[in-house]
Scaffold this motif. Structure first.
Motif, PDB file in Angstrom:
ATOM      1  N   PRO A 156     -58.133 -75.046  87.872  1.00  0.00           N
ATOM      2  CA  PRO A 156     -57.349 -74.224  88.807  1.00  0.00           C
ATOM      3  C   PRO A 156     -57.423 -72.743  88.435  1.00  0.00           C
ATOM      4  O   PRO A 156     -57.649 -72.382  87.284  1.00  0.00           O
ATOM      5  CB  PRO A 156     -55.927 -74.759  88.639  1.00  0.00           C
ATOM      6  N   ASP A 157     -57.232 -71.914  89.441  1.00  0.00           N
ATOM      7  CA  ASP A 157     -57.157 -70.479  89.189  1.00  0.00           C
ATOM      8  C   ASP A 157     -55.961 -70.205  88.282  1.00  0.00           C
ATOM      9  O   ASP A 157     -54.977 -70.951  88.300  1.00  0.00           O
ATOM     10  CB  ASP A 157     -56.981 -69.711  90.498  1.00  0.00           C
ATOM     11  N   PRO A 158     -56.032 -69.134  87.498  1.00  0.00           N
ATOM     12  CA  PRO A 158     -54.877 -68.815  86.657  1.00  0.00           C
ATOM     13  C   PRO A 158     -53.690 -68.386  87.509  1.00  0.00           C
ATOM     14  O   PRO A 158     -53.857 -67.813  88.589  1.00  0.00           O
ATOM     15  CB  PRO A 158     -55.380 -67.656  85.787  1.00  0.00           C
ATOM     16  N   ASP A 159     -52.498 -68.686  87.010  1.00  0.00           N
ATOM     17  CA  ASP A 159     -51.259 -68.291  87.668  1.00  0.00           C
ATOM     18  C   ASP A 159     -50.839 -66.963  87.035  1.00  0.00           C
ATOM     19  O   ASP A 159     -50.154 -66.943  86.004  1.00  0.00           O
ATOM     20  CB  ASP A 159     -50.206 -69.381  87.450  1.00  0.00           C
ATOM     21  N   VAL A 160     -51.312 -65.872  87.624  1.00  0.00           N
ATOM     22  CA  VAL A 160     -51.125 -64.534  87.055  1.00  0.00           C
ATOM     23  C   VAL A 160     -50.544 -63.613  88.116  1.00  0.00           C
ATOM     24  O   VAL A 160     -50.960 -63.632  89.267  1.00  0.00           O
ATOM     25  CB  VAL A 160     -52.475 -63.968  86.549  1.00  0.00           C
ATOM     26  N   LEU A 161     -49.581 -62.817  87.694  1.00  0.00           N
ATOM     27  CA  LEU A 161     -48.986 -61.797  88.550  1.00  0.00           C
ATOM     28  C   LEU A 161     -49.095 -60.466  87.825  1.00  0.00           C
ATOM     29  O   LEU A 161     -48.728 -60.372  86.647  1.00  0.00           O
ATOM     30  CB  LEU A 161     -47.502 -62.121  88.807  1.00  0.00           C
ATOM     31  N   HIS A 177     -46.254 -75.567  79.601  1.00  0.00           N
ATOM     32  CA  HIS A 177     -46.659 -74.531  80.547  1.00  0.00           C
ATOM     33  C   HIS A 177     -46.009 -73.203  80.156  1.00  0.00           C
ATOM     34  O   HIS A 177     -45.003 -72.797  80.748  1.00  0.00           O
ATOM     35  CB  HIS A 177     -46.270 -74.921  81.976  1.00  0.00           C
ATOM     36  N   MET A 192     -48.182 -64.410  82.954  1.00  0.00           N
ATOM     37  CA  MET A 192     -49.047 -65.592  82.944  1.00  0.00           C
ATOM     38  C   MET A 192     -48.140 -66.809  82.909  1.00  0.00           C
ATOM     39  O   MET A 192     -47.244 -66.887  82.064  1.00  0.00           O
ATOM     40  CB  MET A 192     -49.980 -65.584  81.730  1.00  0.00           C
ATOM     41  N   ALA A 193     -48.384 -67.763  83.819  1.00  0.00           N
ATOM     42  CA  ALA A 193     -47.496 -68.919  83.933  1.00  0.00           C
ATOM     43  C   ALA A 193     -48.305 -70.167  84.282  1.00  0.00           C
ATOM     44  O   ALA A 193     -49.543 -70.150  84.270  1.00  0.00           O
ATOM     45  CB  ALA A 193     -46.434 -68.642  84.993  1.00  0.00           C
ATOM     46  N   GLY A 194     -47.573 -71.245  84.612  1.00  0.00           N
ATOM     47  CA  GLY A 194     -48.203 -72.481  85.048  1.00  0.00           C
ATOM     48  C   GLY A 194     -49.185 -73.038  84.030  1.00  0.00           C
ATOM     49  O   GLY A 194     -48.901 -73.071  82.836  1.00  0.00           O
ATOM     50  N   SER A 195     -50.355 -73.425  84.513  1.00  0.00           N
ATOM     51  CA  SER A 195     -51.366 -74.024  83.629  1.00  0.00           C
ATOM     52  C   SER A 195     -52.369 -72.999  83.099  1.00  0.00           C
ATOM     53  O   SER A 195     -53.424 -73.366  82.573  1.00  0.00           O
ATOM     54  CB  SER A 195     -52.107 -75.143  84.379  1.00  0.00           C
ATOM     55  N   THR A 196     -52.047 -71.720  83.201  1.00  0.00           N
ATOM     56  CA  THR A 196     -52.980 -70.667  82.762  1.00  0.00           C
ATOM     57  C   THR A 196     -53.423 -70.878  81.314  1.00  0.00           C
ATOM     58  O   THR A 196     -54.619 -70.824  81.017  1.00  0.00           O
ATOM     59  CB  THR A 196     -52.338 -69.277  82.928  1.00  0.00           C
TER      60      THR A 196
END
Length: 192
Positions: free
Chosen positions: A6-11, A122, A160-164
């Motif tokens: 998956p794409d990284p969960d980044v803001l 996570h 950085m969050a989720g499965s990053t």
């Protein structure tokens, strides 16, 4: 066939701290934090970390990475205020922070994941950049060609969050062009 990574969960929020507040915070932390060289284990041997660091947090938020064990120093008031603002805006009960000081472009951090047991399955990490602009790079664990990069500026917030941390590594490469210091504050939730 394996599932795609998956794409990284980044803001990334540019200028999350206004320039005056970022300037004040940078000057305060440069002068007041007890910066030190952490000893870490790399490729089977102990080496000095290629930057200065300081581990801060609530009592009981000890942290271990690269073979080192770190007990937190108490929160300075200026960082406790910042932690509380982040907790409200991001909905995360941050209880610790790793402050890193990159003295110039020769200081760096190589490819790694913040996936230590204490951070949970996570990890949720809020990173604030102060001082010199630096390149920040993400790459997929299974495909070094799959990369993303940003230039992090003074006052920027990167989350950085989720499965990053599970599927992606990150690095702050060396840069001969950078002559000024950079501070990076990575707020985390450490679990017992």
């Amino acid at each position: 066939m394996a599932d795609p990574v998956p794409d990284p969960d980044v803001l990334l929020e540019r200028g999350w701290l206004p320039p005056e507040a970022a300037d004040r915070l940078c000057v305060t932390l440069l002068g007041e934090l007890p910066w030190s060289v952490h000893r870490i284990r790399m490729f089977g041997r102990w080496v000095d970390s290629p930057r200065l660091s300081c581990w801060l947090g609530d009592p009981g938020t000890d942290y271990a990475y690269s073979g080192g064990h770190f007990e937190p120093l108490p929160w300075p008031p200026i960082l406790a205020e910042l932690r509380d603002r982040l907790a409200i805006e991001l909905g995360a009960p941050f209880n610790s922070a790793l402050a890193n000081l990159y003295r110039d472009g020769n200081d760096y951090v190589g490819w790694h994941r913040d996936n230590e047991r204490e951070l949970g399955a996570h990890p949720f990490i809020a990173s604030i950049s102060l001082g010199a602009s630096r390149r920040f790079v993400l790459r997929a664990n299974d495909d070094a060609q799959r990369q993303m990069e940003w230039t992090l500026e003074h006052g920027d917030l990167l989350v950085m969050a989720g499965s990053t941390q599970q599927y992606w590594k990150h690095a702050l490469p060396k840069s001969a062009k950078v002559k000024q210091p950079r501070i990076n504050l990575t707020f985390r939730v450490v679990r017992p």
